[in-house]
Design an enzyme around this catalytic site. Structure first.
Site, PDB file in Angstrom:
ATOM      1  N   GLY A   1     102.089 -49.432  63.345  1.00  0.00           N
ATOM      2  CA  GLY A   1     100.749 -48.855  63.424  1.00  0.00           C
ATOM      3  C   GLY A   1     100.670 -47.786  62.347  1.00  0.00           C
TER       4      GLY A   1
ATOM      5  CD  GLN B   1     101.712 -56.686  65.932  1.00  0.00           C
ATOM      6  OE1 GLN B   1     101.340 -57.826  66.231  1.00  0.00           O
ATOM      7  NE2 GLN B   1     102.225 -56.401  64.743  1.00  0.00           N
TER       8      GLN B   1
ATOM      9  CG  ASP C   1      97.451 -51.256  58.696  1.00  0.00           C
ATOM     10  OD1 ASP C   1      96.835 -51.878  59.570  1.00  0.00           O
ATOM     11  OD2 ASP C   1      98.612 -50.816  58.845  1.00  0.00           O
TER      12      ASP C   1
HETATM   13  O1  MRU Z   1     101.997 -54.584  61.542  1.00  0.00           O
HETATM   14  P1  MRU Z   1     101.494 -53.459  62.402  1.00  0.00           P
HETATM   15  O2  MRU Z   1     101.679 -53.694  63.852  1.00  0.00           O
HETATM   16  O3  MRU Z   1     102.003 -52.125  61.947  1.00  0.00           O
HETATM   17  O4  MRU Z   1      99.913 -53.471  62.130  1.00  0.00           O
HETATM   18  C1  MRU Z   1      99.141 -52.504  62.790  1.00  0.00           C
HETATM   19  C2  MRU Z   1      97.693 -52.680  62.586  1.00  0.00           C
HETATM   20  O5  MRU Z   1      97.229 -53.533  61.871  1.00  0.00           O
HETATM   21  C3  MRU Z   1      96.813 -51.656  63.266  1.00  0.00           C
HETATM   22  O6  MRU Z   1      95.585 -52.222  63.633  1.00  0.00           O
HETATM   23  C4  MRU Z   1      96.569 -50.509  62.278  1.00  0.00           C
HETATM   24  O7  MRU Z   1      97.783 -50.003  61.807  1.00  0.00           O
HETATM   25  C5  MRU Z   1      95.772 -49.426  62.866  1.00  0.00           C
HETATM   26  S1  MRU Z   1      96.714 -48.498  63.996  1.00  0.00           S
HETATM   27  C6  MRU Z   1      95.806 -47.198  64.529  1.00  0.00           C
END
Ligand code: MRU
Length: 328
Positions: free
Chosen positions: A47, A179, A220
């Site tokens: 995240g 997730q 992100d």
């Molecule tokens: O690969 P991840 O689980 O790190 O991806 C996370 C996401 O895409 C979330 O939606 C994003 O980081 C926003 S978290 C507040």
């Protein structure tokens, strides 16, 4: 807050290992830069905002190990995951302090406090959007696990509920690493927020049959024009929302905005191992000879975004650059 993703205590970064949820709540103590880098790479901590905070504390640990310069430690942590710009903001906040002879831990703590405070403000800024909305769809996990506390997409829902809103959340399972079903559903279950997990390819059905009133996701990396990267599958949800006349919100702290990137087309998209797609829960789900592609993120054009929920309030895509300059 019921859920806290990580904290620094007695010389170690303690993380709730997100690979093991929802079966096990396992705390892991990380005491080296290499350990933090590995935790970020393998999604034990994940995240965008949580990655940034973990990396900030990774810099603190590196400063104590005596074998890194600030620049080298920053390079090693920066090579873990390319898409979330928070990673680079967290690293830079501590690199600067360390290089200037200031206290790296104080810099990391200040960075973490700012993220937590901004996510709380996202909650209060976004809650009115959900006062009379009933069924909200979210993708991936943009909750407390992804942001240390509160969440981005989940923060307005949490606050709206505290204020009496009757919400129901559609949780995209979010293949390949789940997730949504493993982490978002876990967070919602902790707080008894009504929800249902849906297979990623079921979302269209629920939009088409009028069962989704709004969408809210995290991000992100957000470019100045409002294009944004988020977990793979976000783009198609945005197109579905547009097609069905459903508002689509993106919630993020300022650390997720990339002030130097004009548009989203040049955002680096992480491509992860094909093994994550070719197996499910450790068992192969495709012939041994098959290959896969595994982009971890996609980029959604700003035209699909109804509004961004920021710590300073609700911002239309056209106003992102101005809001960003004001917040700097
Ligand atoms: O690969 P991840 O689980 O790190 O991806 C996370 C996401 O895409 C979330 O939606 C994003 O980081 C926003 S978290 C507040």
């Amino acid at each position: 807050m019921a859920v806290r993703a990580l904290w620094f205590s007695r010389g170690a970064l303690v993380i709730l290992d997100q690979r093991e949820l929802p079966q096990r709540t396992h705390l892991r103590r990380l005491t080296t830069l290499a350990g933090v880098a590995d935790a970020i790479r393998t999604l034990a901590v994940r995240g965008a905002p949580s990655i940034g905070v973990a990396a900030a504390y990774g810099m603190v640990l590196a400063s104590r190990e005596g074998r890194y310069t600030p620049a080298r430690a920053a390079r090693l942590l920066g090579a873990t995951r390319p898409t979330a710009v928070d990673l680079f903001h967290g690293i830079e906040a501590v690199r600067r302090a360390w290089a200037d002879g200031a206290d790296p831990l104080a810099a990391a703590d200040a960075y973490k406090d700012r993220i937590v405070e901004e996510c709380h403000r996202i909650g209060t800024a976004g809650a009115p959007l959900f006062r009379s909305t009933r069924r909200v769809l979210t993708h991936c996990n943009a909750g407390a696990l992804a942001t240390v506390e509160w969440g981005t997409a989940l923060a307005p829902l949490r606050v709206a509920r505290q204020r009496g809103a009757h919400l129901f959340v559609w949780v995209d399972e979010t293949r390949p690493l789940l997730q949504g079903s493993r982490l978002t559903a876990w967070e919602l279950a902790q707080e008894r927020i009504p929800h249902a997990v849906i297979a990623d390819n079921a979302a269209g059905h629920f939009f088409r049959t009028g069962q989704v009133d709004a969408v809210i996701v995290g991000a992100d990396r957000i470019a100045r024009n409002g294009d944004f990267a988020n977990k793979i599958g976000t783009y198609e949800k945005a197109v579905l929302a547009h097609e069905n006349g459903v508002p689509f919100y993106v919630a993020a702290p300022w650390s997720t905005f990339d002030a130097r990137r004009a548009r989203g087309t040049s955002i680096p998209v992480e491509e992860r191992s094909e093994d994550e797609v070719l197996a499910f829960a450790g068992r192969p789900t495709a012939p041994r000879q098959s290959h896969a592609r595994n982009p971890a993120f996609d980029v959604t054009p700003a035209r699909y975004v109804t509004a961004f929920v920021t710590p300073s309030g609700v911002v239309r895509p056209r106003a992102v650059a101005r809001a960003l300059d004001r917040a700097a």
